[in-house]
Write an enzyme that holds these catalytic residues in place. Structure first.
Site, PDB file in Angstrom:
ATOM      1  N   CYS A 175      44.136  38.203  36.550  1.00  0.00           N
ATOM      2  CA  CYS A 175      44.766  38.431  35.245  1.00  0.00           C
ATOM      3  C   CYS A 175      44.006  37.656  34.183  1.00  0.00           C
ATOM      4  CB  CYS A 175      46.229  37.997  35.267  1.00  0.00           C
ATOM      5  SG  CYS A 175      47.276  39.075  36.242  1.00  0.00           S
TER       6      CYS A 175
ATOM      7  N   GLU B  63      42.562  34.167  35.130  1.00  0.00           N
ATOM      8  CA  GLU B  63      42.279  32.905  35.784  1.00  0.00           C
ATOM      9  C   GLU B  63      40.824  32.479  35.643  1.00  0.00           C
ATOM     10  OE1 GLU B  63      44.359  35.376  36.315  1.00  0.00           O
ATOM     11  OE2 GLU B  63      44.762  35.427  38.446  1.00  0.00           O
TER      12      GLU B  63
END
Lengths: 269, 787
Positions: free
Chosen positions: B431, B433
């Site tokens: 997402c 990270e």
């Protein structure tokens, strides 16, 4: 000395009221009575109750309890703190603050105090005005105003009286005066079907503007956009929906009327 | 897009996801040979990968340029019984559920019933996990305090660096042999373990090279039978490419793409790494090949684009592996979070945007596929025109690419101890990270429910949903004299559950290190070879474990409501508040309205609320950051939800922010749905008040009506809005540009909106595949912007 005034809304990330990312502060009170005005509650200077709206929540400028109250007396510091919150957005985007209304020149001391604070912090200022104010008032704020958004509606004096409730003599005189003395001016023409968008009115506006200096832009504000948008200055108290709205072709034609001026012309602000 | 790509794309879009028994059958077959008894664990795993790749069915379809599928056909999706076992009931649910289904027939079910389930029962890592973790962990897990990433998927969540573009797998194999040769059995007590691991890596390399050779032979065979001269030539070329890479370093764009693709298949066949592996900084890796191919006339920009598009479609053919157990009923998603990074800076710090960056943006725009996902890395050094090009894709409502702040990512990585070069070569994956690509094992270990911890604090350690005492006694809140007492109780409770989570993680990470090493992944990530250690056992240069906080907006608004209404304005007592919450606001609608509209809320640049956001952030940060993990690395936090905010909401009762029981929590660091009423600059200001640089990623979701992006001036202003957020160290922002009417129409006639992709939270998904709750949430948000 701290000034206070009546404000009925603050809109952030306001993107149609001048260059860059802006905060628009709506000062209450307007001397005009345009029949297409969508904000009748902005006309009176005092806070008043009405039947709708909840707006800027942090400052509770207009709020809803049992009745909606539009407008609140606030200090310049209170408003300026709110303005300052988005400083970084103005700096990054070449934006700033726009004072709109109502008619911001109805509260000249309050407006001047806010403009001064902005200039102290190097924030770009714009004043969105109908131009209906005394020369003294204009003089008091012009040195601190980087950009005037000057609304021009009708050149014919009788029509102006009929549709806005006041003569346009003072307005036109002020526009000439500002164009000689002030910084940049952006002319905004609300295109109200069958009222301001007639060929003859637009030709007359173009003719009038051709004699002026310091005009940086002409913004054409189509009626259909106005009624949909959050632009608080224009919309209808009377039902104008039955009126024919401008087609893309007619907008292009209107745009052509202003091309000889040699300034940037935008459709919508 | 030309006809070939159109056809391949259509095939991919229309392929029906099916459950493939192939891998499970081959793995079972292999384990029955007795190999596990003969060899060390890493060698067994490498031989297992070899057995799969040697025996799996190949797929080479008409018109394909880049070849290789994980299953026997596009979207045939395997299971990984050594990790978790799909029961017959799971297969039935997957087969018949309305959303995110995976088709399976009776024959498949029979094979699972007769062979796979009986063999693996008691042996899967999932079962090991649940038998090793303690009761406190199980209770907290069941209550929805946290989730566990590794109970169904292997630790992965890493991205490939630049290694394969200059080294063939044979080059890497030589390095491994040298490493084996230099092992010091006299002085290094771990030398034997290292040798087994290195041997396993070497076997895994051969397995992938031979897999490519099988494709080469198949292409050659097909070319001999092919009558159309152009296709014959293409098949000959495919045969040549697959015989050269991945064994050798690539010489051109085609070989580079095909090399990567074999590597990708190797990784996702070895284990079901979560989230999926991807090539990361694609415009950087491929640019030298692209430039050379253009210069020597091998490619025109158009033909290069065709290859890239063929490559894109390959990602879309690999849905995320289906889950088991209760979660099989939830919809989840087909997306496997491959996030292509574009832009950013080079390792010397220069602006990295190049010609290929823009071609890849064209590819993204034309392909409009669910996978791979894409993002732009925006550094202060990158030109505005790069952002503007991306915004023109975003404004079509596709939800991609998302927008990241390179300068923040670099600072986040450096704070965690990475070198500046490794930081500049990094980016974001999954997402949002942060990771040092090619050098880091960074794993998400689970979402953490910040709001449920408050609920348990307000009930003095008891979960009101079950009446079970799962927390510690932090005092009866009715006895609290000040808000600070409540906050301190919350902090104690949160620390308690973080301890439980980390204890569990320390067991689970070791189970993977011991039972499921990943030798092929270890070949790819530095410094597994030089350390002689597996990726799952601390082999990577950097090792980071994340716990992802969820519900920052909801927890802020809930605390704000308590502070404001109970302790400051005293419009109700704590006792009354608890009663109202217990009754889910029954008969207290007017009080709920006060909570909703007359209480300071996060997302409005209001310090009364945002100061609480900062406090919660610090509490969470202090509970997690810098604690050691099992791999010699550290724990860090990030703030992202994927879709867990819906699940976490479903386990929480009514909250003091006016949210009804079971409604979703806020997602990422976005405000509670509908709580932000002062426009995007206020949201961004609020979101900037936490220190993004001390996280490994935050997710901010901002929805726009299409009107705001209609003209150049709108695009320009949004560009500067992004720049301003990034000046304030914001990590990431994503935009969903779509109107509510369109979405409602899509709900009514899903069949007509099959290609409508929306940004959910850190990833995009097909709108029609979302659960009704998520669909409604997105509609609600969209309307909020449209008022």
């Amino acid at each position: 000395m701290s000034q206070s005034g009546i404000v009925f809304d603050i809109i952030k990330y306001s993107v149609h009221d001048g260059p860059g990312i802006r905060t628009t502060v709506f000062l209450k009170g307007c001397p005009l009575d345009c029949i297409w005005c969508h904000n009748p509650e902005s006309k009176k200077l005092e806070p008043e109750t009405t039947t709708k709206i909840t707006r800027n929540k942090v400052l509770k400028l207009s709020y809803s309890e049992t009745k909606d109250v539009v407008g609140r007396e606030v200090t310049d510091d209170e408003i300026f703190n709110e303005i300052l919150k988005d400083r970084m957005f103005y700096e990054q985007s070449g934006g700033g603050v726009t004072f709109s209304g109502g008619e911001p020149l109805m509260q000249p001391k309050f407006l001047k105090s806010l403009l001064l604070k902005c200039k102290e912090h190097d924030i770009h200022t714009a004043v969105d005005t109908s131009g209906y104010a005394s020369k003294e008032v204009l003089d008091s704020i012009a040195p601190f105003t980087d950009l005037f958004l000057f609304d021009l509606k009708l050149i014919d004096e009788e029509d102006h009286k009929k549709y806005t409730g006041v003569s346009n003599k003072l307005i036109l005189r002020n526009l000439i005066y500002l164009s000689e003395a002030a910084g940049k001016i952006r002319i905004r023409i609300p295109l109200i079907p069958n009222i301001t968008d007639s060929e003859s009115n637009l030709n007359q506006i173009a003719g009038f503007l051709s004699k002026l200096k310091n005009i940086s832009n002409v913004d054409l504000l189509p009626y259909n956009e106005l009624s949909e948008s959050k632009n608080k200055k224009f919309c209808s108290k009377v039902q104008l929906e039955s009126l024919k709205i401008q087609s893309d072709e007619s907008l292009t034609k209107i745009k052509k009327t202003f091309e000889p001026l040699g300034v940037e012309i935008t459709i919508r602000g | 897009m030309n006809d070939r790509i159109k056809t391949l794309r259509e095939k991919s879009l229309n392929a029906i996801p099916a459950l493939s028994q192939e891998r499970a059958v081959l793995v079972t077959e292999f384990y029955k040979t007795g190999a596990p008894e003969k060899f060390s664990v890493p060698v067994t795993r490498a031989l297992c990968l070899n057995h799969i790749l040697e025996n799996k069915k190949l797929y080479l379809e008409d018109g394909e340029l880049i070849v290789g599928e994980r299953g026997q056909a596009p979207k045939a999706t395997p299971t990984y019984p050594e990790i978790c076992i799909h029961s017959i009931q799971d297969l039935d649910i997957l087969n018949t559920r309305e959303k995110i289904s995976f088709k399976s027939d009776d024959q498949t079910k029979k094979i699972y019933d007769d062979t796979i389930i009986p063999f693996w029962k008691g042996k899967s890592i999932r079962e090991k996990i649940f038998s090793e973790v303690d009761e406190a962990w199980k209770q907290a897990y069941a209550a929805g305090i946290f989730t566990e990433f590794m109970e169904q998927r292997a630790p992965g969540h890493t991205v490939l660096g630049s290694k394969i573009y200059s080294h063939g797998l044979l080059d890497i194999k030589s390095e491994i042999e040298i490493q084996i040769g230099s092992l010091d059995f006299y002085n290094d007590p771990e030398a034997f373990d290292k040798r087994e691991e290195l041997k396993a890596m070497s076997i895994a390399i051969d397995a992938v090279i031979n897999f490519a050779k099988r494709y080469s032979e198949l292409a050659k065979e097909k070319s001999e039978k092919e009558e159309i001269p152009q296709r014959k030539k293409e098949l000959e070329k495919i045969a040549e490419v697959c015989s050269y890479v991945p064994a050798n370093a690539p010489r051109n764009l085609w070989e580079a793409l095909q090399y990567y693709w074999f590597v990708h298949l190797g990784v996702i066949t070895e284990l079901n790494t979560w989230d999926s592996f991807n090539p990361g900084r694609l415009d950087q890796h491929l640019y030298p090949f692209y430039k050379k191919d253009i210069e020597d006339g091998t490619h025109t920009p158009e033909s290069a684009k065709e290859l890239l598009q063929a490559f894109w479609i390959k990602f879309n053919n690999q849905p995320a592996p289906p889950k088991v157990g209760v979660t099989a009923q939830e919809s989840n998603t087909y997306t496997d979070f491959c996030l292509i990074n574009l832009g950013g800076v080079k390792e010397n710090g220069d602006d990295a945007v190049n010609e290929l960056t823009f071609i890849l943006l064209d590819v993204i725009e034309e392909m409009r596929l669910l996978q791979p996902s894409s993002m732009i890395q925006v550094s202060k050094k990158n030109p505005d025109r790069f952002i503007k090009r991306a915004l023109k894709i975003i404004k079509t409502g596709y939800g991609q690419p998302s927008v990241f702040n390179t300068d923040s990512i670099i600072q986040e990585l450096i704070r965690q101890g990475k070198s500046i070069i490794d930081a500049r070569n990094g980016g974001a994956s999954g997402c949002v990270e942060t990771g040092a690509f090619g050098k880091e094992c960074y794993i998400l270990t689970g979402y953490f429910n910040l709001v449920k911890v408050l609920e348990i604090t307000l009930n003095n350690g008891i979960d009101p949903k079950t009446g079970k005492k799962i927390g510690i006694e932090t005092g009866n809140p009715e006895s609290f004299k000040t808000f600070e007492e409540l906050l301190s109780a919350y902090e104690k409770q949160l620390n308690h559950f973080i301890d439980i989570k980390i204890k569990g993680n320390n067991i689970i990470e070791k189970l993977y290190a011991k039972y499921l090493p990943a030798p092929f992944m270890s070949v790819l990530i530095d410094d597994c070879i030089s350390k002689g250690k597996d990726y799952n056992n601390g082999g990577a240069r950097y090792n980071t474990s994340y716990i992802q906080g969820v519900g920052l907006g909801s927890i802020t608004d809930s605390l704000s409501s308590i502070k404001h209404n109970v302790f400051e304005k005293k419009i109700l007592s704590m006792k009354e508040l608890l009663k109202i919450l217990k009754s889910n606001f029954a008969g207290s609608e007017s009080m709920r309205q006060i909570f909703l509209s007359d209480t300071p809320k996060y997302g409005n640049d209001d310090d009364q609320a945002d100061s609480l956001t900062k406090q919660v952030f610090e509490i969470y940060f202090n509970a997690v950051d810098n604690r050691p993990n099992t791999k010699g690395g550290k724990y860090r936090i990030n703030l992202l939800p994927t879709t867990s905010h819906v699940y976490f909401g479903s386990v929480c009762g009514a909250t003091p922010d006016g949210r009804f029981a079971e409604e979703p929590l806020s997602e990422g660091i976005s405000p509670v749905q509908g709580a932000d009423v002062n426009g995007p600059t206020a949201v961004i200001k609020s979101a900037s008040k936490i220190d993004h640089l001390r996280t490994g990623g935050t997710l901010l979701n901002q929805k726009f009506t299409p009107q705001l992006l209609e003209d150049e001036s709108g695009i320009e202003k949004l560009t500067q809005l992004i720049r301003t957020y990034f000046r304030m160290d914001g990590h990431h922002i994503q935009f969903n540009v779509v109107d509510a009417d369109t979405l409602r129409q899509a709900q009514k006639e899903p069949e007509k909106y099959r290609d409508l992709i929306v940004r959910v939270a850190g990833y995009s998904d097909y709108f029609v595949d979302l659960t009704v709750e998520l669909q409604n949430e997105i509609i609600k948000r969209t309307e909020q912007m449209g008022i």
